[in-house]
Design a protein around this motif. Structure first.
Motif, PDB file in Angstrom:
ATOM      1  N   ILE A 218      -8.131   8.662   2.508  1.00 51.45           N
ATOM      2  CA  ILE A 218      -6.963   7.677   1.998  1.00 51.45           C
ATOM      3  C   ILE A 218      -7.693   6.378   1.524  1.00 51.45           C
ATOM      4  O   ILE A 218      -7.349   6.029   0.564  1.00 51.45           O
ATOM      5  CB  ILE A 218      -5.752   7.776   2.875  1.00 51.45           C
ATOM      6  N   SER A 219      -8.717   5.803   2.044  1.00 51.77           N
ATOM      7  CA  SER A 219      -9.302   4.737   1.732  1.00 51.77           C
ATOM      8  C   SER A 219      -9.981   4.966   0.280  1.00 51.77           C
ATOM      9  O   SER A 219      -9.952   3.958  -0.434  1.00 51.77           O
ATOM     10  CB  SER A 219     -10.367   4.353   2.611  1.00 51.77           C
ATOM     11  N   GLU A 220     -10.323   6.094   0.200  1.00 49.45           N
ATOM     12  CA  GLU A 220     -10.981   6.520  -1.156  1.00 49.45           C
ATOM     13  C   GLU A 220      -9.922   6.880  -2.264  1.00 49.45           C
ATOM     14  O   GLU A 220     -10.148   6.490  -3.383  1.00 49.45           O
ATOM     15  CB  GLU A 220     -11.957   7.706  -1.020  1.00 49.45           C
ATOM     16  N   PHE A 221      -9.165   7.696  -2.023  1.00 46.78           N
ATOM     17  CA  PHE A 221      -8.165   8.309  -3.084  1.00 46.78           C
ATOM     18  C   PHE A 221      -7.129   7.362  -3.206  1.00 46.78           C
ATOM     19  O   PHE A 221      -6.343   7.910  -4.240  1.00 46.78           O
ATOM     20  CB  PHE A 221      -7.864   9.848  -2.453  1.00 46.78           C
ATOM     21  N   GLY A 222      -6.563   6.547  -2.165  1.00 47.73           N
ATOM     22  CA  GLY A 222      -5.255   5.882  -2.169  1.00 47.73           C
ATOM     23  C   GLY A 222      -5.373   4.827  -3.669  1.00 47.73           C
ATOM     24  O   GLY A 222      -4.692   5.242  -4.397  1.00 47.73           O
ATOM     25  N   VAL A 280     -11.137  -3.555  -0.871  1.00 51.27           N
ATOM     26  CA  VAL A 280      -9.534  -3.113  -1.244  1.00 51.27           C
ATOM     27  C   VAL A 280      -8.751  -4.760  -1.045  1.00 51.27           C
ATOM     28  O   VAL A 280      -7.948  -4.918  -1.967  1.00 51.27           O
ATOM     29  CB  VAL A 280      -9.125  -2.085  -0.166  1.00 51.27           C
ATOM     30  N   TYR A 281      -9.304  -5.540  -0.217  1.00 57.49           N
ATOM     31  CA  TYR A 281      -8.687  -6.919  -0.036  1.00 57.49           C
ATOM     32  C   TYR A 281      -9.010  -7.672  -1.297  1.00 57.49           C
ATOM     33  O   TYR A 281      -8.022  -8.171  -2.114  1.00 57.49           O
ATOM     34  CB  TYR A 281      -9.070  -7.725   1.083  1.00 57.49           C
ATOM     35  N   VAL A 302     -17.014   3.109  -0.812  1.00 55.40           N
ATOM     36  CA  VAL A 302     -16.226   4.562  -0.536  1.00 55.40           C
ATOM     37  C   VAL A 302     -17.346   5.685  -1.135  1.00 55.40           C
ATOM     38  O   VAL A 302     -17.134   6.652  -0.665  1.00 55.40           O
ATOM     39  CB  VAL A 302     -15.141   4.626  -1.363  1.00 55.40           C
ATOM     40  N   CYS A 303     -18.312   5.190  -1.847  1.00 52.96           N
ATOM     41  CA  CYS A 303     -19.612   5.947  -2.224  1.00 52.96           C
ATOM     42  C   CYS A 303     -19.834   7.169  -1.278  1.00 52.96           C
ATOM     43  O   CYS A 303     -19.888   8.196  -1.687  1.00 52.96           O
ATOM     44  CB  CYS A 303     -20.709   5.208  -2.768  1.00 52.96           C
ATOM     45  N   MET A 377      -5.484  -1.821   2.559  1.00 50.12           N
ATOM     46  CA  MET A 377      -6.878  -2.529   3.204  1.00 50.12           C
ATOM     47  C   MET A 377      -6.849  -2.023   4.692  1.00 50.12           C
ATOM     48  O   MET A 377      -7.840  -1.846   5.046  1.00 50.12           O
ATOM     49  CB  MET A 377      -6.698  -3.880   3.083  1.00 50.12           C
ATOM     50  N   PHE A 378      -5.823  -1.899   5.211  1.00 46.77           N
ATOM     51  CA  PHE A 378      -5.723  -1.448   6.830  1.00 46.77           C
ATOM     52  C   PHE A 378      -6.401  -0.087   7.000  1.00 46.77           C
ATOM     53  O   PHE A 378      -6.680   0.227   8.266  1.00 46.77           O
ATOM     54  CB  PHE A 378      -4.536  -1.628   7.175  1.00 46.77           C
ATOM     55  N   PHE A 379      -6.427   0.955   6.154  1.00 48.91           N
ATOM     56  CA  PHE A 379      -6.955   2.215   6.302  1.00 48.91           C
ATOM     57  C   PHE A 379      -8.510   2.154   6.597  1.00 48.91           C
ATOM     58  O   PHE A 379      -9.171   2.285   7.547  1.00 48.91           O
ATOM     59  CB  PHE A 379      -6.870   3.011   4.999  1.00 48.91           C
ATOM     60  N   PRO A 380      -9.445   1.527   5.748  1.00 52.90           N
ATOM     61  CA  PRO A 380     -10.759   1.154   5.941  1.00 52.90           C
ATOM     62  C   PRO A 380     -10.995   0.293   7.162  1.00 52.90           C
ATOM     63  O   PRO A 380     -12.250   0.378   7.761  1.00 52.90           O
ATOM     64  CB  PRO A 380     -11.238   0.618   4.599  1.00 52.90           C
TER      65      PRO A 380
END
Length: 412
Positions: A218-222, A280-281, A302-303, A377-380
């Motif tokens: 979700i960090s990548e695809f969100g 993300v932040y 995210v690579c 941001m809280f996912f990663p």
């Protein structure tokens, strides 16, 4: 292993992943058009998006359980026909429910591609599993670059979303032809006993990795799936942002071998989580052209997430076999499926709140997008803490790792 053309098989697998990636990119590019044409809210668009992510884990679970019995070729045949069906149903969709059904078939096809190709590549390149899985997964961001640029070009020239979906039929037919004519190898370097695979799932490390995968995905695809809606009024071109991000990801994955060998998969994952959190932040507070710089940071973050998580499972949990790799990938997409309507709701609620304060609609949409990125941001950040725990036990974990080489196995 039988005498097979590994290079041709690898190329066919890469083309099938290009199709998978194009479905993500072009759907992101036409999301606004679909909402306007069928009068669909962001929340309902989120449900449509979620079907792609829901069909994916369904296919990966089925493919993982049946991989030892069916083999990768039959699973790829299922992927090919599901892609054809899903794309054609999307072109002739008439509203919310037909889009739900067609998107599920596309998601199922995408999952079948990963269920077949991840263990196939890990088996063919057993001494360089994570490096070669990264090289295979070059073509997910690579396909998104292709898809996002096609979407932008066709949209700018007034071409409808149906034509944009139709373009994907071309690479679908190409990979289908290539897999139909190729003889695929028998599994020799991964665990082929399904009972052993299932028993090996009851491992604290596997459960830990499943949890981590739900957060890395979700960090990548969100941010990627909502790029048009979130950044549409930011002063930056959403599709150019997506193309730039995924182009950098493709380059990073292609040259992943030396980084993986130097840091090992655990170090790579921790580094990725830290960079993604900062990125993300940054995207949530950036303005205008600064968004492009934040997007570059996001791409670097995210690579390596997805292919390194699959590679970690293959190397550190080898007894789980194809099933383990499929379940980890499925967990990532299932998580993304669950979060899609939630993200859509965040956007709708934040926009409504912004409009209630007297902001114009375009400004309200931008404000809602930034607020939603702030929540994402809280996912990663969370997965970074989990990877730090894993990093502390890295020396102990190396004892259970499948031996890896130190030179890349090149694809000609």
């Amino acid at each position: 292993m039988k005498q097979v053309n590994k290079n041709q098989i690898f190329i066919a697998a890469c083309i099938s992943l290009v199709v998978t990636a194009m479905t993500f990119a072009i759907r992101a590019g036409i999301l606004t058009q679909l909402g306007e044409e069928f009068e669909i809210s962001n929340q309902k668009l989120g449900w449509i998006n979620s079907m792609a992510f829901f069909g994916f884990p369904v296919a990966m679970i089925i493919g993982g359980l049946l991989y030892n019995k069916l083999g990768p070729k039959k699973i790829m045949v299922a992927a090919f026909f599901s892609h054809l069906l899903g794309l054609l149903l999307t072109i002739f969709a008439g509203g919310f429910w037909t889009l739900i059904i067609s998107t599920f078939f596309i998601g199922f096809a995408n999952g079948a591609v990963e269920a077949a190709c991840n263990p196939l590549i890990a088996d063919m390149y057993t001494k360089n599993r994570t490096a070669m899985l990264n090289k295979f997964h070059v073509w997910f961001p690579g396909g998104i670059v292709i898809g996002s640029l096609i979407s932008k070009f066709m949209t700018d020239f007034g071409m409808g979303w149906q034509l944009q979906i139709g373009v994907m039929l071309i690479p679908t037919l190409i990979y289908g032809y290539m897999f139909f004519k190729q003889e695929l190898p028998e599994s020799e370097h991964i665990e082929k006993d399904t009972a052993t695979n299932i028993k090996s799932l009851v491992d604290p490390l596997f459960i830990f990795i499943l949890i981590c995968m739900t957060l890395t995905a979700i960090s990548e695809f969100g941010p990627q799936q909502w790029v048009e809606t979130i950044l549409g009024n930011s002063g930056a071109s959403p599709m150019l942002v997506l193309a730039m991000v995924t182009g950098i990801m493709a380059l990073g994955r292609y040259f992943a071998g030396p980084i993986v060998h130097r840091l090992n998969p655990i170090g790579v994952l921790l580094m990725s989580a830290i960079i993604t959190t900062a990125a993300v932040y940054s995207m949530s507070i950036a303005e205008g052209s600064m968004i492009y710089l934040a997007a570059v940071l996001f791409a670097l973050g995210v690579c390596y997430f997805w292919p390194t998580m699959i590679g970690f499972t293959s190397e550190y949990l080898p007894k789980t076999g194809a099933l383990g790799m499929s379940l980890v990938g499925g967990a990532g997409m299932f998580s993304t499926s669950i979060w899609q309507p939630v993200i859509g709701t965040w956007l709708d609620d934040a926009k409504e709140a912004a409009i209630s304060t007297g902001l114009a609609e375009e400004i309200a949409e931008l404000t809602a997008g930034k607020a939603t990125l702030g929540k994402m941001m809280f996912f990663p950040l969370t997965v970074g803490v989990l990877f730090l725990i894993l990093f502390m036990f890295r020396k102990k974990l190396e004892e259970r790792r499948v031996p890896q080489g130190h030179a890349s196995e090149e694809i000609v």
